[in-house]
Design a protein around this motif. Structure first.
Motif, PDB file in Angstrom:
ATOM      1  N   PHE A 178       6.677 -11.146  -7.507  1.00  0.00           N
ATOM      2  CA  PHE A 178       5.998 -11.331  -6.236  1.00  0.00           C
ATOM      3  C   PHE A 178       6.861 -12.186  -5.332  1.00  0.00           C
ATOM      4  CE2 PHE A 178       2.523  -9.514  -8.344  1.00  0.00           C
ATOM      5  CZ  PHE A 178       1.676  -9.051  -7.356  1.00  0.00           C
ATOM      6  N   GLY A 179       7.010 -11.744  -4.104  1.00  0.00           N
ATOM      7  CA  GLY A 179       7.846 -12.507  -3.195  1.00  0.00           C
ATOM      8  C   GLY A 179       7.324 -12.385  -1.780  1.00  0.00           C
ATOM      9  N   GLU A 180       7.849 -13.212  -0.928  1.00  0.00           N
ATOM     10  CA  GLU A 180       7.372 -13.199   0.452  1.00  0.00           C
ATOM     11  C   GLU A 180       8.067 -12.110   1.258  1.00  0.00           C
ATOM     12  OE1 GLU A 180       7.761 -17.022   2.219  1.00  0.00           O
ATOM     13  OE2 GLU A 180       5.718 -17.542   1.653  1.00  0.00           O
ATOM     14  N   VAL A 181       7.307 -11.418   2.054  1.00  0.00           N
ATOM     15  CA  VAL A 181       7.879 -10.410   2.943  1.00  0.00           C
ATOM     16  C   VAL A 181       7.377 -10.648   4.360  1.00  0.00           C
ATOM     17  CG1 VAL A 181       8.106  -8.642   1.173  1.00  0.00           C
ATOM     18  CG2 VAL A 181       5.989  -8.830   2.476  1.00  0.00           C
ATOM     19  N   LYS A 185       2.770 -12.373   0.498  1.00  0.00           N
ATOM     20  CA  LYS A 185       3.340 -12.213  -0.837  1.00  0.00           C
ATOM     21  C   LYS A 185       3.039 -10.818  -1.364  1.00  0.00           C
ATOM     22  CE  LYS A 185       4.459 -16.536  -2.716  1.00  0.00           C
ATOM     23  NZ  LYS A 185       4.489 -17.348  -3.938  1.00  0.00           N
ATOM     24  N   MET A 186       4.067 -10.135  -1.790  1.00  0.00           N
ATOM     25  CA  MET A 186       3.917  -8.798  -2.340  1.00  0.00           C
ATOM     26  C   MET A 186       4.906  -8.622  -3.472  1.00  0.00           C
ATOM     27  SD  MET A 186       3.677  -6.429   1.010  1.00  0.00           S
ATOM     28  CE  MET A 186       3.640  -4.959   0.009  1.00  0.00           C
ATOM     29  N   ARG A 187       4.627  -7.629  -4.310  1.00  0.00           N
ATOM     30  CA  ARG A 187       5.594  -7.342  -5.361  1.00  0.00           C
ATOM     31  C   ARG A 187       6.834  -6.713  -4.747  1.00  0.00           C
ATOM     32  NH1 ARG A 187       6.383  -7.038 -10.519  1.00  0.00           N
ATOM     33  NH2 ARG A 187       4.383  -7.505 -11.448  1.00  0.00           N
ATOM     34  N   GLN A 188       7.971  -7.273  -5.082  1.00  0.00           N
ATOM     35  CA  GLN A 188       9.230  -6.783  -4.528  1.00  0.00           C
ATOM     36  C   GLN A 188      10.269  -6.688  -5.628  1.00  0.00           C
ATOM     37  OE1 GLN A 188       9.940  -6.211  -1.072  1.00  0.00           O
ATOM     38  NE2 GLN A 188       7.711  -6.315  -1.020  1.00  0.00           N
TER      39      GLN A 188
END
Length: 1095
Positions: free
Chosen positions: A199-202, A233-236
């Motif tokens: 999970f990371g920020e986009v 935050k989304m899966r990246q």
RNA sequence: GCCCCGGUGGUGAAAUUGGUAGACACGCAGGACUUAAAAUCCUGUUUACAGCAAUGUAAGUAACGGUUCAACUCCGUUCCGGGGCACCA
């Protein structure tokens, strides 16, 4: 007969094409040489004169090397995946594949006109499935590899799994590993893979309903439409480029890049060495880890600053400061990235109420939070030394924190001094030491005391590798439950499905998410992957027991009714984990890492269709934290029902309210430990019969992101070596033969993007044994940017009257309007053309002239269509020919230098080629209709003529090797001028001149070569050998300086001795005049250079 | 703010290890050929002063200072322009 470049160039281009003159073989006894251009993105705008600059430079070098006897690889292709085509598709509905194809055709036609020697049989296009098959394959190599921290290189992940199976990992034993479920194992492995997902920020743009790339966000709003953009935050997917940080730094020592380029890469990687150490917090059993590069200043620490986002903040805040901190946190959350960045100088912060202890002198140190400390770098906390750090100083002054001076007079109380040269004072055991020496001493002491350790930090982050976009490589990944399952190699390429719409998918996913048939592989999946759940032994046991007990699982609520529901539950749980409440986070900090009772706790972990806040699977304990709404009657009923279900599964439940937990976490801890003890004492403490896996039909979804633009460009230089291989991306034999790119030419704009990524991929492929070199580019040449020279006309505000620039005194009364440079001669506007321009928009405008002409304003700007300052190479090639165009671009100045385009000088180069032609044939006489005659002959050249030739050969060789093409062109001009003056029309001389000129002007030289009756094509002629004997001069005109000023010159034999020179010089008339009445103090004689007489 | 790279005629620019500053072009001016134009060729073109002239003298590579027999080149300070990074502890 005259220089008819149009016919000549057309004829030879066709001939070279027909004879496959540029085809390159991988099988040659000649030494290999690889010259590469950064391949272009085929934009719809086509080429302007700036684009070919680097291509011409590399083309000349390739042709030169070829003449010098090398087997030269000089390919071209297209970086054809990317955003503009997709945006264009969104606007016009035209499929990117269609527009891309069209654009490539335009590009190729334009490139061909300039006469490049590309081997088009090796062309690659990143958007072609036969190409991206291998991009996907290499991605899987990255996915299936990890970075071994002891041997500092990539290794297959299978080796890591084997190690875990037999020896365990750093936080688990082999037995534990084997008992982990698939999901748990996958999660652990994901943390090591070189291509991984987390999970990371986009950048999320609500108005557009899509995620944007960083370069699509300008000043906090979307580039298109200007809508606000927020972090989400989304899966990246990411590339673990940080693992290679050190090797990327070291590799720079082995390559020839410009210093500026190396510096940019070093800055981007941002390595810093220092120490990480812990400060204990008074009255709390807590410590704060800080990172510092200046442990020598430890006695100057006046406060600690923690990033507002730091998880420890909640535990630090005292009762009195709670309100203030809450307010500050609200303020920080309200601030966009844009504000935080643009208002750097604004000092904000808040005291937590907690005090840390300086481990060296026991001094109490207040702990603050402030947004100037970044959560993402180091430990997210710093020790502030105001006398030595300007930011800390400003902060201390702003909040009136007293400042300790440890550097004596080096600190003036007005500003911080970050010197390392001062002698330390007030610094305990470091007193009297020079700061730069004290650094090591302090670190050693810190390690000795066990309160910290040496630590290297990097500014570089792992590279985001997924885009919520359509026009890119699909990931060869299927999500099975929460596990990323790679496709098998023989299922590649995973084709990009044809899209009819390009709008964003649901939940911030990309357009591919809308194609349900493609996304849901479910039962229809056959050969790709085995999706049968593979339960861990523990799960298997539970499953079996459940099977015995019941036939109707759903009735018991043990499983979700459909696979889709189960997947939703998992996703929901994951989302919860990443958005914890304050209280949840506080408890998580308490129980994580087996901190309580030695048991592992999970937060937001699905238990059947429920997601308890915390669960300890080892002891069947669930902890629920309730917010205020749990007091409401309806919620209460639901809570009880839910508790009953969970109890039936065999769980014990304890509940805390948010407030109680935050107020007294120690008490909470006590309660949990007591509860665990209670459970342990119970006889039936067997594990709960639960399932955390979906049942029923096998189901899976494809990854719906696509890869970013740099995926395809990170390895394309390898594909050119072996472009048609269907077995592998590039045969090892081919890459061993061609090896590194010898010369790579392109702009600086890729300094920290493409150039870092391709260097990393090369290192990974090297580690895994696919190639034999770990730096892709041996030498990098950065061509400068060709800027546009814009022209303006000035219209009086509110009128339709235009004024010539030279009669305007104050621009403020005028609208400044870009006018097409192509209808302006110098600065003089072509009034007729202007009236016709833009379909007659200015037809009825009044033009106020000065002296009968209309003068435009001018400015240097980026070359772009919207500024009407682009110049199309096609037009120039039509008018002057490709040879003239090539040489003029090179003559403009050094390749590396940026400069504004100016078409004016092209006449001079064109004249040069015409003059060259006249060494062979005279012009036809249109008046008398007499044809031009042959002037070249077979006579034997004399020494003077040989000298002109060999002087030129020497200069051209040097200049070409050094990419000093502007001076090379000048040298050709000198040669032709001298030959014309000397009436040197001898075939022996001229043919050799043609060969050295052919890399620069291939068409005209090939024509003349054939007219001279020389054998074969000039493309494969032998490069003339330099014969120094023609360059040796019998005498030399020595410049004579008196006291360093050039006064005279004297002709002396080259092999003259100093004494002879002295006598000759002192007796010349020009010198004796200066000597009058003075004594020669010193006589300086530099052989072959000059003479200086000092009086 | 920090880090790179630059600053030379009217213009684009040359100048090996410090060794004749302005090569080669553009532009401009004058001239030749031509009825004319185009094309081509020739001469001049850093600035100031002196001279009909060849030429001479002085100054000059952003500014100032230094090292050296000699500095566009090396060192120091400052100014200006371009590029990169930007709270990275």
């Amino acid at each position: 007969m005259e220089y008819n470049f149009r016919e000549i160039e057309k004829k030879w281009r066709q001939n070279w094409k027909d004879t496959n003159a540029y085809k390159v073989s991988n099988d040659s006894p000649k030494p290999s040489f690889y010259v590469l251009d950064m391949f272009p993105y085929p934009s719809g705008a086509g080429l302007h004169v700036g684009h070919p600059l680097g291509y011409i430079a590399s083309d000349i070098f390739s042709r030169y090397k070829r003449l010098k006897g090398f087997n030269v690889l000089h390919p071209m292709g297209f970086d054809s995946f990317g955003l503009p085509a997709e945006q264009y598709a969104l606007e016009t509905g035209q499929h990117p594949a269609v527009t891309t194809e069209k654009n490539i055709e335009t590009f190729k036609a334009q490139l061909d006109k300039i006469g490049f020697c590309y081997d088009w049989s090796r062309e690659v296009r990143t958007s072609d499935p036969s190409y991206y098959k291998w991009t996907q394959k290499i991605f899987l190599n990255l996915f299936n590899s990890y970075f071994c921290n002891t041997c500092k290189q990539a290794k297959p992940i299978t080796e890591l799994i084997e190690k875990y199976k037999t020896k365990g990992g750093s936080s688990f034993t082999a037995e534990e590993w084997n008992a982990f479920s698939d999901t748990e194992q996958a999660d652990i492995l994901m943390k090591r893979r070189l291509a991984f997902s987390k999970f990371g920020e986009v950048n999320w743009c609500e108005a557009l309903g899509t995620v944007l790339a960083n370069d699509e966000v300008v000043n906090g709003v979307s580039e298109r439409g200007g809508h606000p953009v927020e972090k989400k935050k989304m899966r990246q997917w990411y590339l673990r480029i940080t693992a290679y940080a050190d090797r990327l730094l070291q590799g720079l020592e082995t390559v020839q890049f410009s210093d500026a380029m190396k510096e940019m890469q070093r800055n981007w990687i941002g390595k810093s060495e220092g120490a990480e150490m812990e400060f204990g917090i008074r009255d709390l059993k807590l410590g704060i880890n800080v990172y510092t590069t200046r442990p020598d200043t430890i006695f100057g620490v006046d406060f600690l600053v923690v990033a507002p986002e730091h998880p420890i903040v909640n535990s630090l805040v005292s009762e009195e400061q709670k309100r203030a901190i809450d307010e500050y946190l609200t303020y920080v959350k309200s601030r966009s990235d844009r504000e935080r960045q643009s208002e750097v100088k604004q000092i904000t912060g808040c005291f937590t109420g907690a005090y840390a202890t300086n481990p060296f002198n026991g001094k109490p140190i207040p702990v603050w939070i402030a947004e100037y400390v970044l959560a993402g770098y180091g430990t997210g906390a710093i020790m502030a030394v105001p006398c030595g750090d300007q930011r800390d100083f400003a902060f201390a002054k702003h909040f009136n924190i007293s400042i300790t001076n440890i550097i004596g007079e080096h600190y003036n109380g007005e500003e911080a001094n970050s010197t390392k040269e001062a002698t330390l004072q007030n610094s305990g055991f470091l007193d009297g030491m020079l700061m730069k020496d004290a650094i090591a001493v302090a670190i050693n002491k810190i390690e000795e005391l066990g309160i910290g350790k040496r630590k290297v930090n990097y500014r570089m982050r792992d590279a985001g590798f997924s885009r919520q976009r359509y026009w890119g490589e699909p990931f060869p990944i299927i999500w099975k439950d929460e596990i990323a399952v790679p496709l098998a190699e023989n299922d590649l390429p995973l084709d990009l499905p044809f899209a009819e719409k390009y709008g964003p998918g649901p939940n911030g996913e990309g357009p591919l998410a809308n194609m349900e048939e493609w996304v849901n592989v479910g039962g229809s999946l056959n050969k790709q992957v085995d999706l049968t759940p593979n339960p861990s032994p523990k799960e298997r046991e539970l499953l079996d027991r459940l099977e015995e007990k019941t036939t109707d699982k759903k009735a018991y609520g043990y499983i979700n009714s459909t696979p889709q529901e189960w997947i939703n539950t998992l996703a929901f749980a994951k989302q919860n984990r990443h958005n914890p409440t304050e209280a949840e986070d506080a408890l998580w900090q308490l129980v994580r890492n087996r901190n309580v009772g030695g048991y592992k706790f999970r937060r937001q972990h699905p238990v059947s269709s429920f997601i308890p806040d915390f669960v300890c699977l080892d002891r069947n304990l669930i902890i629920e934290i309730d917010g205020g709404y749990h007091n409401e009657a309806e919620q209460n009923i639901f809570d009880i029902a839910r508790e009953n279900w969970l109890k039936e599964y065999g769980f014990e439940i304890i509940r805390f309210t948010n407030d109680a937990l935050l107020k007294d976490i120690a008490n909470v801890k006590k309660a949990i430990i007591e509860k665990i003890k209670e459970i342990e004492e119970k006889a039936e403490s067997s594990p709960a019969p639960l399932l955390w896996r979906g049942g029923g039909e096998v189901s899976a979804k494809r990854e719906t992101s696509t890869m970013p633009g740099y995926a395809g460009s990170s390895w394309y230089f390898l594909r050119y070596m072996d472009p048609h291989n269907t077995e592998t991306f590039c045969d090892r034999q081919a890459s061993d033969y061609w090896n590194q790119v010898d010369v790579y030419i392109g702009g600086t704009e890729h300094a920290v993007g493409h150039l870092l990524y391709s260097r990393m991929w090369t290192k990974v492929l090297f580690d895994l044994g696919y190639i034999g070199f770990d730096e892709p580019f041996k030498k990098l040449v950065n061509q400068g940017m060709i800027q546009g020279s814009s022209r303006f006309v000035y219209r009086e505000k509110g009128t339709n009257k235009f004024y010539s620039r030279d009669i305007i005194s104050d621009e403020n009364y005028f609208d400044k309007i870009h006018v097409d440079v192509n209808i302006v001669d110098g600065v003089e506007l072509d009034i007729e053309e202007f009236k016709k321009w833009k379909n007659g928009e200015f037809l009825n405008s009044e033009l106020v002239l000065s002296d009968g002409t209309f003068i435009c304003g001018s400015e240097v700007e980026k070359m772009s269509k919207s500024k009407y300052n682009t110049v199309n190479p096609d037009v120039l090639v039509d008018k002057y020919g490709a040879d003239t165009f090539r040489m003029y671009e090179m003559f403009l100045g050094p390749v590396e230098q940026s400069k504004p385009w100016d078409t004016k000088g092209i006449e001079g180069v064109h004249r040069f080629l015409k003059k060259l032609w006249r060494l062979f044939y005279t012009d036809a006489n249109p008046a008398t209709n007499a044809p031009g005659k042959q002037v070249w002959n077979d006579e034997k050249p004399n020494d003077a003529e040989y000298k002109i030739l060999h002087k030129t050969i020497k200069k051209i060789e040097q200049d070409t090797e050094n990419f000093s093409y502007n001076t090379a062109v000048a040298a050709f001009m000198i040669a032709v001028n001298e030959m014309a003056d000397a009436k040197c029309f001898k075939k022996e001389i001229l043919s050799q001149l043609l060969v050295i000129l052919s890399p620069y002007a291939p068409h005209v030289t090939e024509e003349l070569w054939n007219l001279l009756g020389c054998d074969g094509s000039i493309l494969v002629a032998a490069y003339p050998t330099l014969e120094e004997k023609y360059l040796i001069e019998a005498t030399k005109e020595y410049p004579v300086s008196i006291n360093g000023k050039m006064r005279s010159s004297v002709n002396l034999p080259t092999e003259v001795t100093e004494e002879e020179a002295r006598q000759a010089v002192l007796s010349t008339e020009a010198v004796t005049k200066w000597l009058e009445g003075k004594e020669v103090k010193k006589f300086i004689f530099v052989k072959g250079r000059m003479i200086n007489v000092v009086l």
